[in-house]
Design a protein around this motif. Structure first.
Motif, PDB file in Angstrom:
ATOM      1  N   ASN A   2     110.699  10.637 134.383  1.00 38.53           N
ATOM      2  CA  ASN A   2     110.447   9.417 133.633  1.00 38.53           C
ATOM      3  C   ASN A   2     111.019   9.548 132.224  1.00 38.53           C
ATOM      4  N   LYS A   5     110.500   5.497 126.875  1.00 41.38           N
ATOM      5  CA  LYS A   5     109.970   5.745 125.533  1.00 41.38           C
ATOM      6  C   LYS A   5     108.783   4.819 125.304  1.00 41.38           C
ATOM      7  N   ASN A   6     107.730   5.367 124.732  1.00 47.68           N
ATOM      8  CA  ASN A   6     106.527   4.610 124.403  1.00 47.68           C
ATOM      9  C   ASN A   6     106.247   4.731 122.910  1.00 47.68           C
ATOM     10  N   TYR A   8     103.618   5.455 120.013  1.00 48.78           N
ATOM     11  CA  TYR A   8     102.388   6.196 119.781  1.00 48.78           C
ATOM     12  C   TYR A   8     102.019   6.065 118.308  1.00 48.78           C
ATOM     13  N   GLU A  63     109.709   9.684 124.156  1.00 44.37           N
ATOM     14  CA  GLU A  63     109.383   9.964 125.552  1.00 44.37           C
ATOM     15  C   GLU A  63     108.160  10.878 125.556  1.00 44.37           C
ATOM     16  N   GLU A  64     107.388  10.841 126.606  1.00 47.26           N
ATOM     17  CA  GLU A  64     106.185  11.672 126.726  1.00 47.26           C
ATOM     18  C   GLU A  64     106.510  13.148 126.474  1.00 47.26           C
ATOM     19  N   ARG A  67     106.869  14.377 122.654  1.00 44.45           N
ATOM     20  CA  ARG A  67     105.798  14.108 121.692  1.00 44.45           C
ATOM     21  C   ARG A  67     105.546  15.231 120.703  1.00 44.45           C
ATOM     22  N   TYR A  79      97.958  13.038 116.933  1.00 43.59           N
ATOM     23  CA  TYR A  79      98.109  11.705 117.533  1.00 43.59           C
ATOM     24  C   TYR A  79      96.744  11.028 117.594  1.00 43.59           C
ATOM     25  N   LYS A  85      93.669  10.525 126.171  1.00 41.25           N
ATOM     26  CA  LYS A  85      95.132  10.578 126.191  1.00 41.25           C
ATOM     27  C   LYS A  85      95.667  10.004 124.883  1.00 41.25           C
ATOM     28  N   LYS A  88      98.864   4.751 123.619  1.00 38.08           N
ATOM     29  CA  LYS A  88     100.162   4.077 123.665  1.00 38.08           C
ATOM     30  C   LYS A  88      99.982   2.660 123.141  1.00 38.08           C
TER      31      LYS A  88
END
Length: 162
Positions: A2, A5-6, A8, A63-64, A67, A79, A85, A88
């Protein structure tokens, strides 16, 4: 694998938001730290300074698997987590923030048109078409009460119509 991009949210040391934002961009990490301009008065001069809207927070898009890169930058604390978690933030929420907070410059406004207790309607941004009651009037901003949502907010004059 995967490669999405997310967005955070990272917590920073107090008053390090802009330093960290600059360092993130220099490292090639997409970041967002919305700011506003404030005029500070000293005994001998006035100065315009940029201040972050969100104290001790900067948004990053990674991307995860990437991080951990942010921790190479001094001043990054951790974070923001939600339900165990890293939280996001949706792309649409970041876009709304950018639209609202980084929008056009203040338009000419006639403060005398508004009165405490008057109902106003937002003309753009995340609260578009919502109504609120004027609680306090400043030179460029208005403190509003949104009874339906149960919130008190401060809005720019350009975003409202009586």
């Amino acid at each position: 694998m995967n490669r999405t991009k997310n967005w955070y949210v990272i917590c920073t040391r107090p008053r390090w938001e802009l330093k960290i934002y600059k360092a993130l961009v220099e490292q090639g990490i997409e970041a967002y730290c919305p700011t506003y301009t404030s005029v500070r008065q000293w005994s001998d001069r006035k100065k315009k300074i940029s201040k972050p809207y969100f104290n001790s927070y900067v948004f990053v898009r990674l991307e995860e698997a990437e991080r951990e890169r942010v921790f190479a930058i001094p001043g990054v604390v951790r974070y923001v987590f939600w339900q165990g978690k890293a939280a996001k933030v949706q792309e649409s929420e970041i876009q709304l923030l950018k639209e609202y907070l980084d929008g056009e410059a203040l338009e000419d406004s006639r403060i005398e048109q508004l009165a405490v207790g008057e109902e106003v309607r937002f003309t753009r941004g995340a609260l578009k078409d919502r109504t609120a009651l004027v609680e306090k009037i400043g030179s460029h901003k208005v403190r509003l009460v949104l009874p339906v949502l149960g919130y008190r907010i401060t809005a720019r004059m350009a975003d409202l119509v009586p």
